[in-house]
Design a protein around this motif. Structure first.
Motif, PDB file in Angstrom:
ATOM      1  N   UNK A  33      -1.035   5.006   5.158  1.00  0.00           N
ATOM      2  CA  UNK A  33       0.058   4.291   5.824  1.00  0.00           C
ATOM      3  C   UNK A  33      -0.287   2.810   6.000  1.00  0.00           C
ATOM      4  N   UNK A  34      -1.541   2.509   6.315  1.00  0.00           N
ATOM      5  CA  UNK A  34      -1.956   1.106   6.436  1.00  0.00           C
ATOM      6  C   UNK A  34      -1.766   0.384   5.104  1.00  0.00           C
ATOM      7  N   UNK A  35      -2.133   1.048   4.002  1.00  0.00           N
ATOM      8  CA  UNK A  35      -1.958   0.439   2.683  1.00  0.00           C
ATOM      9  C   UNK A  35      -0.485   0.170   2.406  1.00  0.00           C
ATOM     10  N   UNK A  36       0.378   1.139   2.679  1.00  0.00           N
ATOM     11  CA  UNK A  36       1.805   0.960   2.416  1.00  0.00           C
ATOM     12  C   UNK A  36       2.402  -0.152   3.263  1.00  0.00           C
ATOM     13  N   UNK A  37       2.083  -0.160   4.553  1.00  0.00           N
ATOM     14  CA  UNK A  37       2.672  -1.155   5.455  1.00  0.00           C
ATOM     15  C   UNK A  37       2.229  -2.565   5.074  1.00  0.00           C
ATOM     16  N   UNK A  38       0.938  -2.740   4.801  1.00  0.00           N
ATOM     17  CA  UNK A  38       0.442  -4.087   4.498  1.00  0.00           C
ATOM     18  C   UNK A  38       0.805  -4.523   3.080  1.00  0.00           C
ATOM     19  N   UNK A  39       0.621  -3.624   2.127  1.00  0.00           N
ATOM     20  CA  UNK A  39       0.857  -4.000   0.732  1.00  0.00           C
ATOM     21  C   UNK A  39       2.336  -4.201   0.445  1.00  0.00           C
ATOM     22  N   UNK A  40       3.165  -3.266   0.877  1.00  0.00           N
ATOM     23  CA  UNK A  40       4.601  -3.375   0.606  1.00  0.00           C
ATOM     24  C   UNK A  40       5.267  -4.320   1.600  1.00  0.00           C
ATOM     25  N   UNK A  41       5.030  -4.087   2.882  1.00  0.00           N
ATOM     26  CA  UNK A  41       5.686  -4.913   3.904  1.00  0.00           C
ATOM     27  C   UNK A  41       5.266  -6.370   3.845  1.00  0.00           C
ATOM     28  N   UNK A  42       3.958  -6.628   3.931  1.00  0.00           N
ATOM     29  CA  UNK A  42       3.478  -8.009   3.882  1.00  0.00           C
ATOM     30  C   UNK A  42       3.609  -8.600   2.486  1.00  0.00           C
ATOM     31  N   UNK A  43       3.412  -7.761   1.458  1.00  0.00           N
ATOM     32  CA  UNK A  43       3.513  -8.272   0.095  1.00  0.00           C
ATOM     33  C   UNK A  43       4.896  -8.799  -0.237  1.00  0.00           C
TER      34      UNK A  43
END
Length: 519
Positions: A362-372
């Motif tokens: 979930x951390x990967x998805x939130x940071x990579x997709x959301x912040x990306x």
């Protein structure tokens, strides 16, 4: 993979984000998906990716900003890992502190691939790019060392020994540094005996695996060894590689980066079914609490740490870290394959393994997709852009200085070797701008054809000698230009990115020389 890349280029969206979304979509379809084997990722995928990034990084700029980079890649990673461990230990009764610390170590290191790709396209200032790049190169070693300490503590009954942890960390860093320097030294010495670009490329491809294996064989940091070897050899590239080898090596590593980055981000997306498959054993409240606390801590610790650095100077010019810089750097902390591979590497019998893996995913998805997806609009809103005019001016001044050095080298060679005046005149015309390389090649080809038509063997021999003389002068001048550009880099007057761009120009010019050296 190719379709996703084309879509990214045409839409302007980050390729890493689109790869993850495509992988998630594939995981939901009734088609075979690839499992994430942590050993394959950590031993075969991560070393070449880190090495390629290190080759393109600037050792001079990282060294100039080493204190700030060390704060991010060591201090911030340790603080994030400990904060996640403490938070989960407090809010999730089922988790021990050592198990929570293992998750904290996995989610602590940012993977700046997506952030750097977006930042470069948005013309992020080089001072911020250097910090993001340097942090991404060095933080994995810190995180993996902390992870090893936590996993060992769980296996030993849950106690984390601070003295033992500090000792292991120092040994991992020292061993990684030594292994990286040793491999780089061996590779540099080996290249002196190679003049075939194919052999030099083969040696380059083997280097990250050799550095990683050597360090890991003594329980040191393999990723740090890879980074150190890549930074040193990348810095030495203008001195130890030929132009042909440098062009070929760059093309090969660009292809490797494209294939491996596409593979790992697709792989991240495809893990969706696996990470949620065994969550039924936990109450929904536990899953929500653990995942929410992990994401919240990861997102909050980074800006708080960076705010503490606002009083620090950001670069050798004494420029402080502004609030806009803090916001941009805070939003660049995307997590990626290291986080997921590290979490997936937890032993199968590890307590609450599936819950920890879901939190990491979930951390990967939130940071990579959301912040990306929001990083580029954020940079535009902050009005953070590189000073393009200043960079172009410095590059032009360096190019002029290199041309002057080439002219001087031509005069020296002519005087020392008493070369034919015709050869000297032709090469000088290139530097005086009266005739381009292509025009010189056209004139030489016509002269060669005329000599062959006349069947004058003496004329052909004289022409061949002149061609060789011109080629020798051109190569001597190009060597002088490279040396001058490297002097500018080492004096801090020319950024590494500009040096590499100018070197590519010279390498292509050298590639236009025929086997006989004619221009």
């Amino acid at each position: 993979m190719l379709l996703v890349r084309v879509a990214a280029d045409r839409s302007g969206l980050p390729a890493a984000v689109l790869f993850v979304l495509a992988g998630s979509a594939l995981a939901l379809l009734p088609v075979p998906t690839a499992p994430l084997d942590p050993d394959v990722v950590l031993q075969l995928v991560i070393p070449p990716l880190l090495y390629a990034a290190a080759l393109n990084a600037s050792l001079f700029e990282i060294r100039s900003n080493l204190r700030r980079i060390a704060s991010l890649s060591v201090g911030l990673v340790l603080m994030t890992g400990l904060a996640v461990g403490v938070a989960l230990d407090l809010v999730v009764a089922e988790l021990s502190f050592a198990a929570a610390l293992a998750l904290g170590a996995a989610v602590a290191p940012p993977d700046p691939v997506a952030a750097l790709a977006i930042g470069r396209r948005a013309r992020l200032p080089s001072r911020l790019t250097t910090l993001i790049e340097g942090e991404g190169l060095l933080n994995d070693a810190t995180a993996l060392t902390l992870y090893g300490i936590a996993v060992t503590a769980v296996a030993a009954g849950g106690d984390v020994s601070v003295p033992e942890g500090v000792g292991r960390f120092l040994f991992a860093v020292a061993g990684g540094l030594a292994a990286g320097v040793l491999v780089a030294w061996v590779v540099r010495a080996s290249r002196r005996h190679l003049d075939d670009p194919l052999l030099e490329n083969a040696l380059s491809l083997a280097t990250p695996f050799a550095a990683y294996a050597l360090a890991e064989s003594v329980d040191a940091s393999g990723v740090l060894a890879v980074v150190i070897a890549g930074l040193w050899l990348g810095h030495q590239s203008p001195l130890i590689e030929s132009g042909a080898s440098r062009l070929q090596t760059r093309a090969v590593w660009r292809l490797i980066e494209f294939v491996l980055e596409g593979y790992v981000f697709l792989l991240i997306g495809q893990q969706l079914p696996d990470v949620i498959a065994d969550l039924d054993r936990y109450p929904t409240s536990t899953v929500v609490t653990a995942a929410g606390a992990t994401v919240a801590v990861v997102l909050l610790v980074r800006p708080l740490w960076l705010l503490g650095l606002r009083g620090e100077t950001l670069d050798p010019d004494g420029r402080p870290l502004s609030l806009r810089d803090v916001v941009a750097l805070s939003w660049s902390g995307t997590r990626g394959v290291i986080t997921l591979a590290t979490a997936a590497a937890l032993p199968l019998a590890f307590p609450d393994r599936h819950l920890l893996l879901f939190c990491a995913y979930l951390v990967v998805l939130v940071t990579l997709v959301g912040q990306g997806l929001t990083f580029a609009p954020l940079l535009r809103a902050l009005k953070l852009r590189a000073a393009d005019a200043d960079e172009r001016r410095v590059r032009a001044e360096a190019r002029l200085a290199a041309v002057d050095a080439g002219r001087e080298r031509i005069d020296e060679v002519i005087e020392e070797q008493q070369l034919p005046e015709d050869a000297a005149r032709r090469v000088r015309q290139l530097y005086e701008g009266r005739r381009t390389v292509a025009e010189q090649r056209l004139v030489r080809t016509r002269e060669r054809l005329d000599a062959l038509d006349d069947a004058d063997e003496d004329a052909v021999e004289r022409l061949s000698s002149a061609v060789e003389a011109v080629g020798a002068l051109r190569r001597a001048a190009l060597d002088a230009e490279r040396e001058e550009l490297v002097r500018w880099r080492d004096a801090g007057r020319l950024p590494e990115s500009s040096l590499r761009a100018l070197l590519r120009e010279l390498d292509h010019q050298e590639g236009l020389l025929s086997g006989g050296g004619g221009a």
